[in-house]
Scaffold this motif. Structure first.
Motif, PDB file in Angstrom:
ATOM      1  N   GLY D 293       0.772  -1.233   0.000  1.00  0.00           N
ATOM      2  CA  GLY D 293       0.000   0.000   0.000  1.00  0.00           C
ATOM      3  C   GLY D 293       0.799   1.277   0.000  1.00  0.00           C
ATOM      4  N   TYR D 294       2.118   1.201  -0.158  1.00  0.00           N
ATOM      5  CA  TYR D 294       3.037   2.345  -0.182  1.00  0.00           C
ATOM      6  C   TYR D 294       3.063   3.116   1.126  1.00  0.00           C
ATOM      7  CZ  TYR D 294       4.910   6.996  -1.146  1.00  0.00           C
ATOM      8  OH  TYR D 294       5.606   8.171  -1.054  1.00  0.00           O
ATOM      9  N   GLU D 295       1.945   3.630   1.568  1.00  0.00           N
ATOM     10  CA  GLU D 295       1.980   4.535   2.727  1.00  0.00           C
ATOM     11  C   GLU D 295       2.017   3.763   4.048  1.00  0.00           C
ATOM     12  OE1 GLU D 295      -1.709   6.787   3.815  1.00  0.00           O
ATOM     13  OE2 GLU D 295      -2.520   5.846   2.029  1.00  0.00           O
ATOM     14  N   VAL D 296       2.606   4.404   5.059  1.00  0.00           N
ATOM     15  CA  VAL D 296       2.697   3.780   6.366  1.00  0.00           C
ATOM     16  C   VAL D 296       1.292   3.564   6.949  1.00  0.00           C
ATOM     17  CG1 VAL D 296       2.887   5.978   7.617  1.00  0.00           C
ATOM     18  CG2 VAL D 296       3.849   3.881   8.620  1.00  0.00           C
ATOM     19  N   ASN D 297       1.161   2.472   7.664  1.00  0.00           N
ATOM     20  CA  ASN D 297      -0.111   2.137   8.280  1.00  0.00           C
ATOM     21  C   ASN D 297       0.137   1.735   9.728  1.00  0.00           C
ATOM     22  OD1 ASN D 297      -2.776   1.392   8.746  1.00  0.00           O
ATOM     23  ND2 ASN D 297      -2.413  -0.693   8.033  1.00  0.00           N
ATOM     24  N   PRO D 298      -0.527   2.301  10.719  1.00  0.00           N
ATOM     25  CA  PRO D 298      -1.518   3.377  10.566  1.00  0.00           C
ATOM     26  C   PRO D 298      -0.837   4.695  10.278  1.00  0.00           C
ATOM     27  CG  PRO D 298      -1.145   2.923  12.890  1.00  0.00           C
ATOM     28  CD  PRO D 298      -0.337   1.913  12.127  1.00  0.00           C
ATOM     29  N   PRO D 299      -1.572   5.637   9.690  1.00  0.00           N
ATOM     30  CA  PRO D 299      -0.983   6.954   9.411  1.00  0.00           C
ATOM     31  C   PRO D 299      -0.778   7.722  10.710  1.00  0.00           C
ATOM     32  CG  PRO D 299      -3.327   6.942   8.881  1.00  0.00           C
ATOM     33  CD  PRO D 299      -2.970   5.531   9.238  1.00  0.00           C
ATOM     34  N   PRO D 300       0.324   8.430  10.814  1.00  0.00           N
ATOM     35  CA  PRO D 300       0.532   9.227  12.035  1.00  0.00           C
ATOM     36  C   PRO D 300      -0.486  10.368  12.138  1.00  0.00           C
ATOM     37  CG  PRO D 300       2.334   9.578  10.460  1.00  0.00           C
ATOM     38  CD  PRO D 300       1.399   8.586   9.836  1.00  0.00           C
ATOM     39  N   GLY D 301      -0.663  10.860  13.348  1.00  0.00           N
ATOM     40  CA  GLY D 301      -1.651  11.925  13.571  1.00  0.00           C
ATOM     41  C   GLY D 301      -3.040  11.331  13.597  1.00  0.00           C
ATOM     42  N   ASN D 302      -4.013  12.161  13.443  1.00  0.00           N
ATOM     43  CA  ASN D 302      -5.392  11.695  13.441  1.00  0.00           C
ATOM     44  C   ASN D 302      -6.116  12.144  12.183  1.00  0.00           C
ATOM     45  OD1 ASN D 302      -5.861  10.250  16.010  1.00  0.00           O
ATOM     46  ND2 ASN D 302      -5.119  12.192  16.878  1.00  0.00           N
ATOM     47  N   PRO D 303      -5.650  11.673  11.064  1.00  0.00           N
ATOM     48  CA  PRO D 303      -6.258  12.127   9.820  1.00  0.00           C
ATOM     49  C   PRO D 303      -7.712  11.657   9.738  1.00  0.00           C
ATOM     50  CG  PRO D 303      -4.851  10.248   9.405  1.00  0.00           C
ATOM     51  CD  PRO D 303      -4.653  10.614  10.848  1.00  0.00           C
ATOM     52  N   ALA D 304      -8.495  12.358   8.943  1.00  0.00           N
ATOM     53  CA  ALA D 304      -9.922  12.037   8.802  1.00  0.00           C
ATOM     54  C   ALA D 304     -10.136  10.940   7.758  1.00  0.00           C
ATOM     55  CB  ALA D 304     -10.698  13.298   8.445  1.00  0.00           C
ATOM     56  N   THR D 305      -9.156  10.082   7.614  1.00  0.00           N
ATOM     57  CA  THR D 305      -9.249   8.922   6.736  1.00  0.00           C
ATOM     58  C   THR D 305      -8.124   7.970   7.113  1.00  0.00           C
ATOM     59  OG1 THR D 305      -8.689   8.129   4.525  1.00  0.00           O
ATOM     60  CG2 THR D 305      -8.002  10.345   5.046  1.00  0.00           C
ATOM     61  N   GLY D 306      -8.309   6.709   6.846  1.00  0.00           N
ATOM     62  CA  GLY D 306      -7.252   5.730   7.098  1.00  0.00           C
ATOM     63  C   GLY D 306      -6.180   5.737   6.035  1.00  0.00           C
ATOM     64  N   PHE D 307      -6.424   6.389   4.918  1.00  0.00           N
ATOM     65  CA  PHE D 307      -5.484   6.374   3.791  1.00  0.00           C
ATOM     66  C   PHE D 307      -5.183   7.788   3.305  1.00  0.00           C
ATOM     67  CE2 PHE D 307      -8.565   2.813   3.391  1.00  0.00           C
ATOM     68  CZ  PHE D 307      -7.736   1.760   3.727  1.00  0.00           C
ATOM     69  N   PRO D 308      -4.629   8.642   4.192  1.00  0.00           N
ATOM     70  CA  PRO D 308      -4.454  10.044   3.787  1.00  0.00           C
ATOM     71  C   PRO D 308      -3.526  10.207   2.584  1.00  0.00           C
ATOM     72  CG  PRO D 308      -3.237   9.566   5.805  1.00  0.00           C
ATOM     73  CD  PRO D 308      -4.109   8.378   5.536  1.00  0.00           C
ATOM     74  N   THR D 309      -2.536   9.343   2.464  1.00  0.00           N
ATOM     75  CA  THR D 309      -1.566   9.510   1.385  1.00  0.00           C
ATOM     76  C   THR D 309      -2.134   9.018   0.059  1.00  0.00           C
ATOM     77  OG1 THR D 309       0.219   9.325   3.003  1.00  0.00           O
ATOM     78  CG2 THR D 309       0.806   8.988   0.693  1.00  0.00           C
ATOM     79  N   HIS D 310      -2.897   7.935   0.103  1.00  0.00           N
ATOM     80  CA  HIS D 310      -3.596   7.503  -1.109  1.00  0.00           C
ATOM     81  C   HIS D 310      -4.509   8.606  -1.623  1.00  0.00           C
ATOM     82  CE1 HIS D 310      -2.270   3.364  -0.797  1.00  0.00           C
ATOM     83  NE2 HIS D 310      -2.996   3.034  -1.842  1.00  0.00           N
TER      84      HIS D 310
END
Lengths: 362, 362, 362, 362
Positions: D293-310
């Motif tokens: 999935g390329y991006e780190v999981n879980p994303p750091p911080g508290n983004p309003a989505t599980g896949f902020p980089t996607h």
């Protein structure tokens, strides 16, 4: 239970062409009933076409036969079984299949996927759909495409399911080199399994043993079957469909998603000796249970196969096996004798009936 | 035909959880029969739960209901139907499906493919197979993987099959935005169709008209149905499954490979008026035929949909539709009244039962 | 065209483990170039590893080889081919596949079906999706499930595609009884086809003959190929990928839905003699065209197979075949010489690369 | 590395109809190079069409655009990239897919199944096969049918893969209610991804950190990327394909069967900040890695989505994502700069390219 005393051993089956013909009339032998005089000779139940005590069934139906023991079904046996349905109570013996359902790992996975949906048809301006000017009411439809194994959820194994020997033969000597193919076996596939309407008996071993479900790998012995039948007060009659309850089915729930718990119990079942007693001594026309494979795993002793009971039933005896039958309702209702009705998917090349709903009617 | 006089309109259905529960006991209402005193009021047949003359069925079973008219089935109605099976004759109403089978072009194609074969297991040294040292008898197996549509061969359309209106609602007001999904409709899918055990009637229009099969696009009118029933000497009773024969099924042969001939006849069928007569005047619990879509195509008049009868039956009335039923055997045997028994695949998300084998028993 | 004069016939391939290993480094032979002294002996082009004039390629790469003529690719040959890309112009040789696309009737049908959609995930409250409290932005996704043949749209046939003889052997003597299986051939499947980077030549027969597309069944002879090359002013060099244009591809349009028109032309192609000239006299490393099967159908003469050229190329010579390559852009641009770059799906058991996009770069 | 100084911001793209047209000529802008005089203004690399430092790419290509940042590819950029292939060394960046391969659990499973085999054709007397009298050489064939996800093994995510917002829009504002469908998204599907020929850079974070593979959930920061590039002595240029190595790919082995070990590392990857630096500061045209999935999981911080980089890459920037690229060979060879060439399956409705073999050439 009204006593059935008809003997029909003289009837000649005319099965030629039953698979492909448009007329699929399964009533074999419509002549007048044979005189019942000799019935008294058999003490423990009425005679049944083809079955011999101490021997069972086998390759006795002619070299082209694909039906096996189910040839024992006759108008009379069916009529007698149907008379058991006096109350009109129907038990659905099917377990619901979904992508999450437990299955034996050797089978292919499954997905049911929306193929057409109202949204999709509208968005795609689907050329197969009616044009808007003829569809003011916006009538659309759902259909699904399935990728699915022929060995999932409630099954009846066809006689081509199991092969044996260096020549990979199955029931009645059909060989892979002659009757195999890229699109399923070409003899004894699902369409060859006739509709089954027969007296059914539940042997509720789990209830007799006062457990929710038998522990994994429990061997159900002949003695267990006899004890349970005695406790139920029920006698098997030759020609019966015999279902053995381990309790595993109670963990299926909505759609068999709790793989771990199901797997913990799924390996309990009758061994070869108990199955031989059912077939050769008691005259079982078909056997089944509430697990994925009916027979106990691993098999006791050191058989020269991992599936000695499958091989015995399907290859040697021509006896179909019912798997993952939902026996919970029957157990709760203490319904031990009933009319068993089952039909399998009529899909050429399928090695088994799958996602079925056999019925127990009383 | 024994007369059924029981009224059970007071029974309360308890359907909660019937879909997923392990106990799938379809006997609804086990109380004592309601007094039969008022039965005499209905001259043209016994009353049936839920049905009203001149109105039919409809959204009358509560807001969560997924079953529709089949809620009309009761222990009593089933018991009465089973009594029709006195001879034990079974007619298999299924048509065999294969990759070659005719289907409506809007559905997905199908393949049944050998997934495991004795040859393959041996050659691949399949890790899921027993090791050679435990398999001296070389016992292997066949299984198949299927890619298949839920709308092929002998079918029973589920109540989610057809949607109507800008909100894409189906039976009982279930809407796509609430109950659609990527994996099939989530209300009124195949598992929600209960086992069907009911009196069945064949209306053999093709035989009455002395043709092998009706020409394509033939409209079967109410008069045609009435004339054929009179010719047969048969009366429909409320709660019956009514099957209409066009003769199209005679061209199915082995597996429906003659697309052209089937297509030439497949568009004959009852129109909306005839179907309303069956449902609202006669009390049909379910209707069916031997074509891919039951209703005549194109529909007469200028309806605001290409499928007015589908919409009427499935959406408005909650009446299931049987399609591609093999009625040839019944026609040959002039078997016009029988016990109809059908169960559909218990596959979550399937919009219809497919490749089925309904039975007609007499 | 810069002249390539390197001979590398002495290089030893080390292909062991290339299929499964994590390091998939396709540079074979990194040593210093072999002395070019003997290169002068070959007048009509540079030498290429493994190829012999008058003989072609064949089973010369060792008994475990699955790669065939593509072993002739070297760092030097690739570097030379890449130098043809000076302009940076890229031609996409792929044809778009959809459920509607024309295909040879012997292959399985295809469907691309939405497996997850934003609507579906939301409606189903999909357990695999992030919970609403962690998904305020409502980020969802699309994915599709495919049922698809490995022989559709733009293809490169693997060396296991065709078998010959009673022992069903393919390239290099791999036999079905050893290397077949339920899940595709286990030698020479798609992952064994290395990335192809080579000089490419278009032989635009349709343009030379001044037709939109050759009529169906047109035999393209050696003379046709020679005349077209002369008209183009182009010479083949040993080690080239040679693409022959019939014009059939121009009818593919959006997604190959016009089956009739495509079928009307699809049977034109080179015969065995012309193909032998390409391989044995000219040193073609791979051949291809813009039809579904490259070779003319029916084959001229009375060969003991319907596919003599497939058998010659894949089984006997170990030469891969490119099919349904989109050559329209190259034809329009009169781009007859280019760097051909193609990679196939890396899917175990696939007999061919499918729905590909080979590139022509100049 | 030769310096590219061409500016082509004035070029007008003419993409109309590129998806379905038979002529798939991807060379955009064939005019003479724009004067290089102004190039000096950009200190840290050559300019690239469409990209703006500090902003990246975005919805700048017109309202019908489905291509995104890959519109930045030009003849000049491709020609420059191809010049990196001087040695002719080719690294195959594809991982082999099989039924056993690790995948994200949210995608559908896969099976590759023999559809036709020499044995099967012979046994079935297959009507699609040549008759024996025309097939003395017994030439038969293998083909396979696949059930497969468009998100397995080596992938390039299409711009329709991810949606955001209550209106489920994706790149360039295409909305589900307009462009969704039952058969995959109808904008930005796989065929819309043009052939990619560009300078590629490997950022080998695992090698820089002296680990076989980064531990699961490791956040790769901007600093990590900068430090690794400095250690490698490599500078990114605007328009580059940037591949980040975590080392996860080393556990793929033959076909990704060791799910546990792969899963243990698969969640490492760049976070949103690092990705923004790559795109907005460095001008990455496409990014990728060796995880699912390329991006780190879980994303750091508290983004309003599980896949902020996607969401950032696919929806907001129009930047494609490469996943499960096999970077092991490049790492071993310390090949940090190369020509990246990738083409995706040309399958309508597929949301991603799958089971690919991108190439790194130097």
């Amino acid at each position: 239970m009204s006593r059935r005393t008809t003997i029909r051993t003289l009837l000649i089956l005319s099965l030629s062409g039953f698979l492909g013909g448009a007329a699929s009339f399964w009533t074999m032998g419509r002549g007048s009933p044979v005189a019942a005089a000799s019935a008294g000779a058999i003490q423990d139940g009425p005679a049944v076409k083809g079955w011999q005590k101490g021997k069972g069934w086998g390759w006795i139906w002619g070299k082209d036969d694909e039906v096996g023991a189910l040839n024992g079904l006759t108008d009379q046996s069916r009529a007698a079984a149907l008379k058991l349905g006096t109350r009109g109570e129907v038990f659905d013996l099917g377990l619901t299949y979904s992508r999450r359902s437990y299955k034996w790992p050797g089978h292919s996975p499954g997905e049911i996927i929306t193929f057409r949906s109202p949204d999709g048809i509208r968005r795609m301006q689907d050329p197969d759909a009616p044009p808007p000017e003829k569809n003011g009411d916006q009538v659309f439809w759902h259909s699904a495409a399935l990728f699915i194994s022929d060995n999932v959820a409630t099954q009846i194994d066809g006689l081509a399911h199991i092969t044996a020997g260096a020549d990979d033969h199955w029931y009645n000597g059909f060989k892979e080199s002659d009757w195999g193919g890229d699109w399923g076996p070409r003899k004894c596939d699902a369409p060859s399994i006739p509709p089954i309407v027969a007296r059914g008996v539940l042997i509720d071993v789990a209830a007799f043993k006062k457990v929710d479900a038998l522990p994994g790998h429990t061997v159900i012995t002949t003695q267990d079957l006899q004890d349970t039948l005695a406790w139920e007060g029920v006698a098997i009659q030759p020609g019966d469909v015999v279902l053995v309850r381990t309790g595993t089915g109670r963990f299926w729930g909505e759609d068999g998603a709790d793989h771990k718990t199901i797997a913990d119990h799924d390996s309990a079942g009758p061994d070869l000796a108990a199955t031989r007693w059912l077939v050769e001594d008691q005259g079982a026309l078909m056997v089944g249970s509430d697990t994925s494979g009916y027979e106990v795993n691993p098999p006791p002793g050191n058989p020269a196969t991992g599936f000695p009971t499958h091989r015995y039933l399907l290859v040697d005896q021509g006896v179909h096996i019912g798997e993952f039958h939902n026996l919970e309702g029957l157990s709760t209702a203490r319904a031990y004798v009933f009319c068993y009705v089952a039909t399998v998917n009529k899909i050429k090349g399928a090695a088994a009936g799958f996602a079925l709903r056999p019925l127990a009617i009383r």
